[in-house]
Design an enzyme around this catalytic site. Structure first.
Site, PDB file in Angstrom:
ATOM      1  N   SER A 441       0.830  -1.205   0.000  1.00  0.00           N
ATOM      2  CA  SER A 441       0.000   0.000   0.000  1.00  0.00           C
ATOM      3  C   SER A 441       0.860   1.248   0.000  1.00  0.00           C
ATOM      4  O   SER A 441       0.468   2.276  -0.537  1.00  0.00           O
ATOM      5  CB  SER A 441      -0.876   0.066   1.241  1.00  0.00           C
ATOM      6  OG  SER A 441      -1.470  -1.149   1.507  1.00  0.00           O
ATOM      7  N   GLU A 474      -4.122  -0.179  -9.254  1.00  0.00           N
ATOM      8  CA  GLU A 474      -3.041   0.735  -9.636  1.00  0.00           C
ATOM      9  C   GLU A 474      -1.867  -0.114 -10.118  1.00  0.00           C
ATOM     10  O   GLU A 474      -1.401  -1.000  -9.393  1.00  0.00           O
ATOM     11  CB  GLU A 474      -2.609   1.583  -8.435  1.00  0.00           C
ATOM     12  CG  GLU A 474      -3.643   2.636  -8.051  1.00  0.00           C
ATOM     13  CD  GLU A 474      -3.218   3.465  -6.832  1.00  0.00           C
ATOM     14  OE1 GLU A 474      -3.505   4.666  -6.815  1.00  0.00           O
ATOM     15  OE2 GLU A 474      -2.607   2.906  -5.898  1.00  0.00           O
ATOM     16  N   ASN A 512      -4.308   6.326  -2.374  1.00  0.00           N
ATOM     17  CA  ASN A 512      -4.133   6.482  -0.933  1.00  0.00           C
ATOM     18  C   ASN A 512      -3.557   7.847  -0.582  1.00  0.00           C
ATOM     19  O   ASN A 512      -3.865   8.425   0.450  1.00  0.00           O
ATOM     20  CB  ASN A 512      -3.234   5.377  -0.376  1.00  0.00           C
ATOM     21  CG  ASN A 512      -3.996   4.068  -0.252  1.00  0.00           C
ATOM     22  OD1 ASN A 512      -5.217   4.033  -0.386  1.00  0.00           O
ATOM     23  ND2 ASN A 512      -3.279   2.988  -0.018  1.00  0.00           N
TER      24      ASN A 512
HETATM   25  P1  NAI Z   1      -2.542  -9.915   6.294  1.00  0.00           P
HETATM   26  O1  NAI Z   1      -1.796  -9.660   7.529  1.00  0.00           O
HETATM   27  O2  NAI Z   1      -3.987 -10.222   6.336  1.00  0.00           O
HETATM   28  O3  NAI Z   1      -1.868 -11.116   5.500  1.00  0.00           O
HETATM   29  C1  NAI Z   1      -0.486 -11.279   5.367  1.00  0.00           C
HETATM   30  C2  NAI Z   1      -0.218 -12.760   5.141  1.00  0.00           C
HETATM   31  O4  NAI Z   1       1.113 -12.924   4.723  1.00  0.00           O
HETATM   32  C3  NAI Z   1      -0.370 -13.604   6.412  1.00  0.00           C
HETATM   33  O5  NAI Z   1      -1.200 -14.717   6.113  1.00  0.00           O
HETATM   34  C4  NAI Z   1       1.043 -14.073   6.711  1.00  0.00           C
HETATM   35  O6  NAI Z   1       1.076 -15.365   7.280  1.00  0.00           O
HETATM   36  C5  NAI Z   1       1.654 -14.060   5.335  1.00  0.00           C
HETATM   37  N1  NAI Z   1       3.105 -13.947   5.309  1.00  0.00           N
HETATM   38  C6  NAI Z   1       3.923 -13.228   6.095  1.00  0.00           C
HETATM   39  N2  NAI Z   1       5.201 -13.388   5.711  1.00  0.00           N
HETATM   40  C7  NAI Z   1       5.194 -14.213   4.658  1.00  0.00           C
HETATM   41  C8  NAI Z   1       6.202 -14.783   3.834  1.00  0.00           C
HETATM   42  N3  NAI Z   1       7.477 -14.485   3.998  1.00  0.00           N
HETATM   43  N4  NAI Z   1       5.825 -15.609   2.841  1.00  0.00           N
HETATM   44  C9  NAI Z   1       4.529 -15.904   2.645  1.00  0.00           C
HETATM   45  N5  NAI Z   1       3.537 -15.413   3.414  1.00  0.00           N
HETATM   46  C10 NAI Z   1       3.871 -14.594   4.395  1.00  0.00           C
HETATM   47  O7  NAI Z   1      -2.271  -8.658   5.345  1.00  0.00           O
HETATM   48  P2  NAI Z   1      -3.172  -8.019   4.221  1.00  0.00           P
HETATM   49  O8  NAI Z   1      -4.102  -7.052   4.808  1.00  0.00           O
HETATM   50  O9  NAI Z   1      -3.692  -9.070   3.333  1.00  0.00           O
HETATM   51  O10 NAI Z   1      -2.103  -7.169   3.431  1.00  0.00           O
HETATM   52  C11 NAI Z   1      -1.119  -7.758   2.620  1.00  0.00           C
HETATM   53  C12 NAI Z   1      -0.443  -6.676   1.779  1.00  0.00           C
HETATM   54  O11 NAI Z   1      -1.418  -6.028   0.993  1.00  0.00           O
HETATM   55  C13 NAI Z   1       0.227  -5.589   2.576  1.00  0.00           C
HETATM   56  O12 NAI Z   1       1.370  -5.159   1.889  1.00  0.00           O
HETATM   57  C14 NAI Z   1      -0.799  -4.487   2.598  1.00  0.00           C
HETATM   58  O13 NAI Z   1      -0.224  -3.219   2.774  1.00  0.00           O
HETATM   59  C15 NAI Z   1      -1.393  -4.630   1.224  1.00  0.00           C
HETATM   60  N6  NAI Z   1      -2.737  -4.113   1.053  1.00  0.00           N
HETATM   61  C16 NAI Z   1      -3.677  -4.313   2.013  1.00  0.00           C
HETATM   62  C17 NAI Z   1      -4.946  -3.794   1.836  1.00  0.00           C
HETATM   63  C18 NAI Z   1      -5.997  -4.016   2.881  1.00  0.00           C
HETATM   64  O14 NAI Z   1      -7.015  -3.333   2.832  1.00  0.00           O
HETATM   65  N7  NAI Z   1      -5.827  -4.939   3.793  1.00  0.00           N
HETATM   66  C19 NAI Z   1      -5.320  -3.039   0.621  1.00  0.00           C
HETATM   67  C20 NAI Z   1      -4.274  -2.968  -0.355  1.00  0.00           C
HETATM   68  C21 NAI Z   1      -3.038  -3.472  -0.120  1.00  0.00           C
END
Ligand code: NAI
Length: 720
Positions: A441, A474, A512
């Site tokens: 993000s 994006e 954002n």
């Molecule tokens: P989340 O915390 O729900 O999921 C992250 C996942 O990645 C977890 O299941 C974790 O176990 C896994 N993980 C951690 N290290 C890892 C590795 N080395 N290899 C494989 N898996 C690994 O996070 P979320 O919310 O899904 O966000 C993920 C990304 O997307 C972040 O960069 C966030 O900034 C971005 N993002 C999030 C949005 C949102 O609204 N939640 C919107 C747009 C982008």
């Protein structure tokens, strides 16, 4: 063997007649990807109808099939660019009446007419089919029949308002016209919109048999299929009165008074329910003329055309050189990973979801499966297709399965060292041509890619939550991103049905960043004692899908603070998150995800603003009026958008407007953030910002581009 009595080579429409005297009117616009009913095509149709009439008079024709020469696509509707060009209500009315006249001429042909619908059939295409005596549709999932005109702020204007209720009954016509949602072939058959459904892979023989039955008089034109209750509702004056009243109430709730077309469609159906056909067609044309030049239709048409333009933001040669992504690895099975995996599988890509934690992986896979189920309920695809798509997703904890994929989308935790590590691991696991995308993000793509051997293969693909609902992605071009990686990622986004907008690798990218001052100012208003619900109501009254406090609850306070800090550091303090959020986080409030935000949540359902917050916020002071709240929240967004435009974060004000609508739900009827600012007047926007800067601080100081434009009476966007 067929003869082609009239076939100028560049014609969008031709007539073929076979030896049995069965004519085919074939729509096939050579230069376009879909058939549309431009005024040129309609003129040609009118000419051919003249020819058909004389051939019928000479006994040369026994039946006519209306069909498309395009694979799996019938007619996508009117030419939207022409809608944008209508100058006044009378011109709109006349264009509608001209189309109606031509379709009614088709309806009056003295041989049976059959529309053969294979693929998309929308708007004018549906109205054309409704003026045929019979309709045959294929069972292909791309076959969808609908009247989506209200989505462009107008009503169907080529007889759809008149013919549909007379074909499927009033309630189903209201449902289709007011929602704009198309129906698949099988449902169309159930409601009497089509007379027969045939298999897409072997349609010709059953179609020919149907036509033979029609010629032999063995098929009766379908009547609306109504039970007793429906007949009472639709065929009696009090029943109809009730139906229209209920529809009006529902529409008022859904449109919140912002969108006039659905209400006007109800008026037309009500006024024409018992009227003569001539009166009914005239009433429909009048309504179209009134709506088509209104602000709302202008805005919605603009948004539609911008969404088409976005697909061409990358030149065709570059896009064609891009690799087609067949298989996708999604790394990180969290909130976003599960959604992105579902998106890829729904687009029939082989999809591998990888995590480091089995529980997280299982949850991600379950989430993806649940989304596929949801799509079946929403009739996006059927059970059988769902099974095939689900089978395309697999889960893994190892890089082995990822190795052969064409594209990786990284969606792991938002921490630079972790993402850098994941990118390095991907580079060593995957083939030399694989493209590596990050869904970060707020981190820099160049920084995430810095440790790669070939950083040129890295690109950003920033999806919006929830992915299955938000149309924008994006596509981030970092300094070193090579053209092929960019084009491959861009093409993948197109293939998933999302709308790509190319943005620069600056903190917060585009959406954002522009949203940051809006959310920041919300925090400051709260700190001044303005109640949560007052702020949210003021912005909802502007047309925002939810107020900014509610949005912060959805985003999560920790996520908002983290992103805000990154942007403040990289761009300027004006984007810093409000310190109120820090205090709330300390109190254990994170937003909806832990059931404690500005609103209360019980069993995942929202229960109104949380009274426990009152102690943490200053006592309510003198409340600014709603207008001032809107200026405080919206004008800094305009200001930040001007800066982003100046810094070339995005190619144009048009693409910026589209991104804010598709990425945040900025009200489409306003045409976009910058279009809205243009309608307010940039001199006034500037004056207001100067006044706000004096009252509240430098963060409101007008951006140089805004000042320049205001100074010369300019606008961000070109009037359409
Ligand atoms: P989340 O915390 O729900 O999921 C992250 C996942 O990645 C977890 O299941 C974790 O176990 C896994 N993980 C951690 N290290 C890892 C590795 N080395 N290899 C494989 N898996 C690994 O996070 P979320 O919310 O899904 O966000 C993920 C990304 O997307 C972040 O960069 C966030 O900034 C971005 N993002 C999030 C949005 C949102 O609204 N939640 C919107 C747009 C982008």
């Amino acid at each position: 063997m067929t003869s082609s009595p009239s076939r100028p080579t560049d014609s969008p429409l031709r007539l073929e007649i076979d030896l049995d005297g069965i004519g085919s009117l074939v729509f096939e616009r050579a230069e376009a990807s879909v058939n549309t009913l431009s005024s040129g095509v309609l003129r040609r149709l009118d000419e051919l109808l003249g020819e058909l009439e004389s051939r019928i008079a000479n006994g040369q024709l026994t039946a006519l099939v209306v069909r498309s020469g395009k694979e799996a696509s019938f007619i996508a509707g009117a030419d939207v660019r022409e809608i944008a060009d209508v100058r006044d209500a009378e011109e709109g009315r006349a264009a509608s009446a001209a189309g109606q006249r031509i379709f009614r001429r088709l309806e009056r042909l003295r041989v049976p007419t059959v529309a053969f619908i294979d693929g998309t059939c929308l708007g004018g295409g549906t109205e054309l089919a409704l003026h045929c005596d019979f309709r045959v549709a294929t069972d292909r999932s791309a076959t969808r029949i609908g009247l989506p005109e209200v989505r462009l702020g107008i009503v169907p204007g080529f007889g759809g308002c008149v013919k549909l209720p007379r074909t499927v009954g009033l309630q189903r016509a209201l449902e289709m016209i007011l929602s704009g949602r198309p129906v698949p072939g099988a449902r169309a058959a159930r409601i009497g919109l089509v007379d027969r459904v045939v298999p897409a892979h072997a349609a010709e023989r059953p179609l020919a048999e149907f036509v033979a039955d029609v010629i032999a008089g063995r098929v009766d034109p379908a009547e609306p299929r109504l039970g007793l209750r429906d007949r009472l509702l639709e065929r009696t004056a009090p029943g109809r009165k009730l139906l229209f009243a209920l529809s009006r109430r529902r529409v008022a709730g859904e449109t919140k008074g912002f969108y006039p077309a659905p209400g006007r469609a109800i008026d037309v159906l009500e006024a024409t329910a018992g009227a003569s056909l001539d009166e009914a067609y005239a009433e429909e044309a009048r309504a179209l003329g009134e709506l088509v030049t209104g602000e709302v239709s202008r805005s919605l048409v603009r948004v539609f055309l911008l969404s088409q333009a976005a697909k061409k933001e990358l030149p065709a040669e570059q896009l064609e050189a891009a690799d087609r992504v067949e298989s996708v690895a999604v790394i990180g099975a969290g909130v976003m990973g599960g959604e992105i995996a579902e998106l890829a599988a729904a687009a029939d890509r082989t999809t591998v979801l990888k995590d480091i934690d089995q529980e997280a992986l299982d949850a991600g896979l379950r989430h993806a499966a649940a989304l596929l189920d949801k799509a079946v309920r929403a009739r996006v695809f059927n059970e059988e297709e769902r099974g095939l798509k689900l089978a395309r997703i697999s889960g893994t904890l190892s890089y082995d399965e990822v190795a052969g994929c064409d594209l990786a989308v990284e969606a792991v935790v938002e921490r630079l060292p972790v993402k850098q590590q994941v990118f390095r691991e991907l580079e060593s696991a995957m083939g030399p041509d694989a493209v590596l995308a990050s869904n970060t993000s707020a981190l820099s793509i160049a920084a995430i890619a810095a440790r790669l051997e070939r950083p040129g293969r890295a690109v950003g693909l920033h999806f919006f939550n929830p992915v299955h609902k938000m149309p924008l992605v994006e596509v981030v071009r970092a300094e070193g991103t090579d053209d092929r990686a960019l084009a491959t990622a861009f093409r993948f986004v197109l293939d998933t049905g999302k709308t790509p907008v190319i943005v620069a690798d600056r903190p917060g990218f585009l959406v954002n960043r522009v949203l940051a001052p809006y959310l920041g100012e919300t925090g400051r208003l709260l700190e001044e004692g303005v109640p949560v619900e007052t702020i949210d109501a003021a912005l909802r009254a502007f047309g925002m899908p939810m107020g900014p406090c509610r949005l912060l609850d959805e985003v999560g306070f920790d996520v908002a603070v983290h992103a805000g800090r990154e942007m403040a550091e990289g761009i300027g303090e004006r984007l810093a998150p409000s310190s109120l959020l820090d205090r709330l986080i300390e109190e254990g409030r994170l937003g909806r995800k832990n059931g404690r935000g500005f609103y209360r949540y019980e069993d995942g359902r929202s229960r109104g603003a949380d009274p426990a917050l009152t102690g943490m916020l200053p006592p309510a002071g003198p409340e600014p009026d709603a207008e001032e709240i809107r200026r405080r929240c919206l004008l800094p967004m305009v200001n930040e958008a001007a800066r982003a435009l100046d810094e070339e974060v995005v190619a144009s004000a048009d693409m910026l407007d589209l991104a804010m609508i598709f990425g945040t739900g900025f009200p489409p009827f306003r045409g976009g953030l910058l279009r809205w600012a243009d309608t307010v007047g940039l001199a006034r926007v500037c004056d207001d910002l100067v006044r706000l800067a004096e009252a509240h601080g430098d963060r409101f100081a007008p951006a140089p581009l805004l000042e320049r434009l205001a100074g010369r009476n300019g606008t961000f966007t070109h009037p359409s």
